[in-house]
Write an enzyme that holds these catalytic residues in place. Structure first.
Site, mmCIF file in Angstrom:
data_model
loop_
_atom_site.group_PDB
_atom_site.id
_atom_site.type_symbol
_atom_site.label_atom_id
_atom_site.label_comp_id
_atom_site.label_asym_id
_atom_site.label_seq_id
_atom_site.Cartn_x
_atom_site.Cartn_y
_atom_site.Cartn_z
ATOM 1 N N LYS A 118 0.877 -1.177 0.000
ATOM 2 C CA LYS A 118 0.000 0.000 0.000
ATOM 3 C C LYS A 118 0.911 1.222 0.000
ATOM 4 O O LYS A 118 1.452 1.614 1.035
ATOM 5 C CB LYS A 118 -0.872 -0.026 1.261
ATOM 6 C CG LYS A 118 -2.219 0.654 1.174
ATOM 7 C CD LYS A 118 -2.230 2.127 0.877
ATOM 8 C CE LYS A 118 -1.816 3.067 1.976
ATOM 9 N NZ LYS A 118 -1.708 4.470 1.500
ATOM 10 N N GLU A 133 3.222 9.043 14.642
ATOM 11 C CA GLU A 133 1.811 8.993 15.053
ATOM 12 C C GLU A 133 1.103 7.789 14.415
ATOM 13 O O GLU A 133 0.465 6.985 15.106
ATOM 14 C CB GLU A 133 1.143 10.300 14.605
ATOM 15 C CG GLU A 133 -0.268 10.460 15.068
ATOM 16 C CD GLU A 133 -0.932 11.660 14.380
ATOM 17 O OE1 GLU A 133 -0.241 12.417 13.672
ATOM 18 O OE2 GLU A 133 -2.157 11.795 14.556
ATOM 19 N N GLU A 164 9.593 2.017 10.916
ATOM 20 C CA GLU A 164 10.619 3.031 10.601
ATOM 21 C C GLU A 164 9.905 4.367 10.613
ATOM 22 O O GLU A 164 9.162 4.691 9.683
ATOM 23 C CB GLU A 164 11.235 2.750 9.224
ATOM 24 C CG GLU A 164 11.844 1.365 9.077
ATOM 25 C CD GLU A 164 13.089 1.149 9.924
ATOM 26 O OE1 GLU A 164 13.648 2.146 10.421
ATOM 27 O OE2 GLU A 164 13.483 -0.006 10.097
ATOM 28 N N GLY A 166 9.422 8.670 12.384
ATOM 29 C CA GLY A 166 9.926 10.032 12.189
ATOM 30 C C GLY A 166 11.334 10.250 12.734
ATOM 31 O O GLY A 166 11.866 9.440 13.489
ATOM 32 N N CYS A 182 13.443 11.683 6.384
ATOM 33 C CA CYS A 182 13.375 11.241 7.790
ATOM 34 C C CYS A 182 14.741 11.349 8.449
ATOM 35 O O CYS A 182 14.848 11.645 9.617
ATOM 36 C CB CYS A 182 12.876 9.813 7.867
ATOM 37 S SG CYS A 182 13.895 8.677 6.909
ATOM 38 N N GLU A 187 9.192 17.430 14.237
ATOM 39 C CA GLU A 187 9.684 17.100 12.897
ATOM 40 C C GLU A 187 8.989 18.022 11.884
ATOM 41 O O GLU A 187 7.817 17.833 11.570
ATOM 42 C CB GLU A 187 9.369 15.637 12.586
ATOM 43 C CG GLU A 187 9.978 15.164 11.288
ATOM 44 C CD GLU A 187 9.552 13.742 10.917
ATOM 45 O OE1 GLU A 187 8.400 13.362 11.179
ATOM 46 O OE2 GLU A 187 10.392 13.032 10.346
ATOM 47 N N GLY A 192 11.114 4.467 16.113
ATOM 48 C CA GLY A 192 10.662 3.136 15.733
ATOM 49 C C GLY A 192 11.584 2.027 16.157
ATOM 50 O O GLY A 192 12.476 2.217 16.975
ATOM 51 N N GLU A 203 16.110 -1.959 8.706
ATOM 52 C CA GLU A 203 16.072 -2.290 7.300
ATOM 53 C C GLU A 203 17.534 -2.367 6.848
ATOM 54 O O GLU A 203 18.423 -1.856 7.513
ATOM 55 C CB GLU A 203 15.293 -1.237 6.528
ATOM 56 C CG GLU A 203 13.859 -1.169 7.057
ATOM 57 C CD GLU A 203 12.835 -0.704 6.051
ATOM 58 O OE1 GLU A 203 12.004 -1.527 5.657
ATOM 59 O OE2 GLU A 203 12.847 0.477 5.688
HETATM 60 P P1 NAP Z 1 2.191 8.821 7.300
HETATM 61 O O1 NAP Z 1 1.160 9.846 7.222
HETATM 62 O O2 NAP Z 1 2.430 8.140 8.600
HETATM 63 O O3 NAP Z 1 1.826 7.723 6.166
HETATM 64 C C1 NAP Z 1 2.649 6.609 5.941
HETATM 65 C C2 NAP Z 1 1.835 5.521 5.253
HETATM 66 O O4 NAP Z 1 0.830 5.052 6.168
HETATM 67 C C3 NAP Z 1 1.078 6.020 4.021
HETATM 68 O O5 NAP Z 1 1.021 4.983 3.070
HETATM 69 C C4 NAP Z 1 -0.307 6.280 4.585
HETATM 70 O O6 NAP Z 1 -1.318 6.261 3.613
HETATM 71 C C5 NAP Z 1 -0.436 5.109 5.536
HETATM 72 N N1 NAP Z 1 -1.469 5.257 6.556
HETATM 73 C C6 NAP Z 1 -2.135 6.375 6.928
HETATM 74 N N2 NAP Z 1 -3.048 6.066 7.895
HETATM 75 C C7 NAP Z 1 -2.936 4.737 8.113
HETATM 76 C C8 NAP Z 1 -3.587 3.826 8.998
HETATM 77 N N3 NAP Z 1 -4.553 4.207 9.827
HETATM 78 N N4 NAP Z 1 -3.203 2.528 8.981
HETATM 79 C C9 NAP Z 1 -2.204 2.116 8.146
HETATM 80 N N5 NAP Z 1 -1.581 2.922 7.272
HETATM 81 C C10 NAP Z 1 -1.925 4.228 7.272
HETATM 82 O O7 NAP Z 1 3.620 9.385 6.837
HETATM 83 P P2 NAP Z 1 3.935 10.322 5.606
HETATM 84 O O8 NAP Z 1 3.434 11.687 5.902
HETATM 85 O O9 NAP Z 1 3.563 9.660 4.341
HETATM 86 O O10 NAP Z 1 5.538 10.303 5.639
HETATM 87 C C11 NAP Z 1 6.293 11.153 6.426
HETATM 88 C C12 NAP Z 1 6.739 10.489 7.704
HETATM 89 O O11 NAP Z 1 7.433 9.274 7.413
HETATM 90 C C13 NAP Z 1 7.719 11.342 8.474
HETATM 91 O O12 NAP Z 1 7.412 11.281 9.834
HETATM 92 C C14 NAP Z 1 9.060 10.689 8.192
HETATM 93 O O13 NAP Z 1 10.042 10.913 9.161
HETATM 94 C C15 NAP Z 1 8.665 9.260 8.126
HETATM 95 N N6 NAP Z 1 9.674 8.483 7.399
HETATM 96 C C16 NAP Z 1 10.471 7.637 8.103
HETATM 97 C C17 NAP Z 1 11.467 6.921 7.454
HETATM 98 C C18 NAP Z 1 12.376 5.985 8.197
HETATM 99 O O14 NAP Z 1 13.079 5.204 7.561
HETATM 100 N N7 NAP Z 1 12.403 6.028 9.520
HETATM 101 C C19 NAP Z 1 11.632 7.075 6.068
HETATM 102 C C20 NAP Z 1 10.793 7.960 5.386
HETATM 103 C C21 NAP Z 1 9.808 8.655 6.066
HETATM 104 P P3 NAP Z 1 -1.825 7.657 2.959
HETATM 105 O O15 NAP Z 1 -0.619 8.286 2.359
HETATM 106 O O16 NAP Z 1 -2.802 7.197 1.946
HETATM 107 O O17 NAP Z 1 -2.394 8.455 4.075
#
Ligand code: NAP
Length: 495
Positions: free
Chosen positions: A191, A247, A266, A268, A300, A398, A471, A475
């Site tokens: 997804k 979150e 993985e 924020g 991130c 963040e 987290g 990976e």
């Molecule tokens: P996000 O809002 O948490 O979304 C991540 C994924 O989860 C998306 O595919 C989202 O779908 C999906 N999702 C949303 N609600 C969900 C639910 N209730 N159950 C299951 N899946 C759900 O994050 P983002 O805004 O896309 O990405 C930014 C964040 O990712 C930042 O905090 C960044 O630090 C973090 N990040 C971490 C890493 C790492 O390796 N640690 C790498 C990259 C990014 P939708 O898009 O359709 O809402």
């Protein structure tokens, strides 16, 4: 250099992307209720593709297909060497179709095409090659025991892996999970992020052409709010591989926990980059800027918090003011562009609101601090803010945009304390010419990865992941591959 405002002609996106359908059980199909979602090019605000908005019925179909493909062993039952051949072919096809993938990623996320080529596409191919080699070494071991028995362990795949990825690095982050899950013999339901799902569709085509059997890899596009919970809580899912915000990650982990399913989370980051006065300043400033403008700061493991030893603080602010103003921002398809737009209007508004909040909290904007009006795109100027303390939201939280906060420190201990004063623990950086200090400080930083005199050097062989609210799980490396398996012990009585 000044801000680049040039535009280049648009090229055509590949067929799998413009078709915009779900990929389930080896077939392209619309969503079960015919729903669709428009995908926006963040550099212009224009619709570039329309994808299927999957439903919970589509998730059921994808999980069932993945399960049905797993059980008879048409992928899970292959030897590691046979899977390795297919994954190597996938890497080859990624390289062959690099331009299509780079264009797709650049258009979807707003990444400069140059980086999409040399970072996103190249890293995805590297990941498939790395796990292809590792797939052949996923073996167990014989255990010595006083029992009248021959005891040994085997590594077995888990079943269906739910791979959920964020908007910022769609191709890299999906490849990380999918390549490792497939190498270990699992089936996958992917997804991708609702805003940036396009490269996942192209990868469905590539993996099929490489020889991944029908049903083993499935893609369901659509909104995480609708699909995510259903996928994570699905009884047919054996593991959740999640990258995204802290979150949502917390919510996903709790949901998967109810089914006692393992989760790799993985999440924020809000890394500190510590710049000591003994560092090579020219090199360090380049590193500092790259760490916060790369991918428009939607990174991130970016370095949004710069801690500078006080005796070079004013000098560093002066150098940053000039150098950051010269970062080429503009059309992602222009090969000279270093920073494109934010990936969505929502991201742009979020960044603007953090900068406004920082001003209100007494921060001094050294450079940037405002959106950039270019062709209706979601551009924000790279921004440096001084004068904030650790309580300011732009320091504590963040921001996930091209915003650097700069704080002075007097001693090594103070730098470490400031760096660790965050709920996150994904990455950190130390810029120093002292090897002793590099060892001393890196050992005291709460982070899954520490870069010394560098930033964001990553390799599929080197584990990557966070501590604290960034987290758990890793990976990359053998650690990642093992997390897509379970250890089975077999004890054969010999008396
Ligand atoms: P996000 O809002 O948490 O979304 C991540 C994924 O989860 C998306 O595919 C989202 O779908 C999906 N999702 C949303 N609600 C969900 C639910 N209730 N159950 C299951 N899946 C759900 O994050 P983002 O805004 O896309 O990405 C930014 C964040 O990712 C930042 O905090 C960044 O630090 C973090 N990040 C971490 C890493 C790492 O390796 N640690 C790498 C990259 C990014 P939708 O898009 O359709 O809402």
């Amino acid at each position: 250099m000044t801000i680049q405002e040039s535009r280049t002609p648009s090229a055509t996106l590949p067929g799998a992307v413009t078709r915009g359908q779900l990929f389930i059980d080896g077939e392209w199909r619309p969503s079960s209720d015919g729903g669709t979602a428009d995908i926006i090019n963040p550099a212009t605000g224009a619709v570039v593709a329309t994808v299927a908005a999957g439903t919970t019925a589509d998730i059921n179909a994808a999980v069932n297909a993945a399960k049905a493909a797993f059980a008879p062993g048409r992928w899970s039952g292959l030897s590691g060497r046979e899977r390795s051949r297919v994954l190597n072919k996938a890497a080859l096809l990624i390289r062959e179709r690099a331009e299509e993938l780079a264009l797709t990623e650049s258009t979807d996320v707003g990444k400069p095409i140059t980086f999409a080529r040399v970072v996103d596409v190249a890293t995805a191919a590297d990941q498939y090659e790395y796990v292809a080699a590792m797939a052949q070494q996923l073996d167990g071991s014989v255990r010595e025991t006083p029992l009248q028995a021959h005891a040994f362990t085997k590594r077995e795949p888990l079943g269906v892996v739910a791979a959920i990825t964020p908007f910022n690095f769609p191709l890299i982050l999906s490849s990380t999970k999918i390549a490792a899950a497939l190498a270990a013999g699992n089936s996958v339901v992917h997804k991708p992020a609702g805003d940036t799902p396009l490269s996942a569709l192209l990868m469905a085509e590539i993996l099929t052409d490489a020889g991944v059997p029908a049903g083993v890899f499935n893609v369901v596009t659509g909104s995480g709010g609708t699909l995510g919970d259903h996928l994570v809580a699905h009884a047919g899912v054996s593991k959740v591989a999640f990258t995204g915000s802290t979150e949502v990650g917390r919510h996903v982990a709790a949901l998967a926990g109810q089914n006692l399913r393992p989760v790799t989370a993985e999440l924020g980051g809000n890394a500190a980059n510590i710049l000591f006065a003994d560092a090579d300043l020219d090199k360090a400033v380049g590193t500092v800027i790259g760490a916060f403008v790369f991918n428009s700061g939607q990174f991130c493991m970016g370095g949004p918090r710069l801690l500078v030893e006080r005796r070079i603080y004013e000098t560093v602010l002066g150098v940053l003011k000039e150098a950051v103003a010269g970062v080429p921002v503009g059309d992602p398809r222009d090969p000279e562009t270093v920073m494109g737009p934010l990936a969505s209007r929502k991201q742009l508004e979020k960044v603007a609101s953090y900068v406004d909040g920082a001003r209100a909290a007494g921060g001094q904007v050294i450079v940037g601090g405002e959106p950039l009006d270019l062709d209706g795109g979601y551009f924000y100027r790279p921004t440096v803010i001084a004068g904030l303390d650790n309580d300011a939201a732009a320091v504590r939280e963040e921001v996930f945009g091209p915003v650097l906060t700069v704080q002075p420190f007097d001693t090594e201990e103070e730098a470490i304390e400031l760096a660790n004063a965050t709920e996150y623990g994904l990455a950190a950086g130390v810029q120093t010419s002292s090897i002793a200090r590099a060892h001393r400080v890196s050992s005291k930083l709460d982070a899954g990865i520490v870069w010394v005199n560098s930033w964001a050097l990553l390799d599929p062989a080197v584990p990557f992941g966070g501590v604290k609210n960034s987290g758990w799980g890793r990976e990359y490396g053998p650690e990642a591959l093992e997390s897509y398996t379970h250890t089975k012990s077999v004890i054969i009585g010999t008396d």
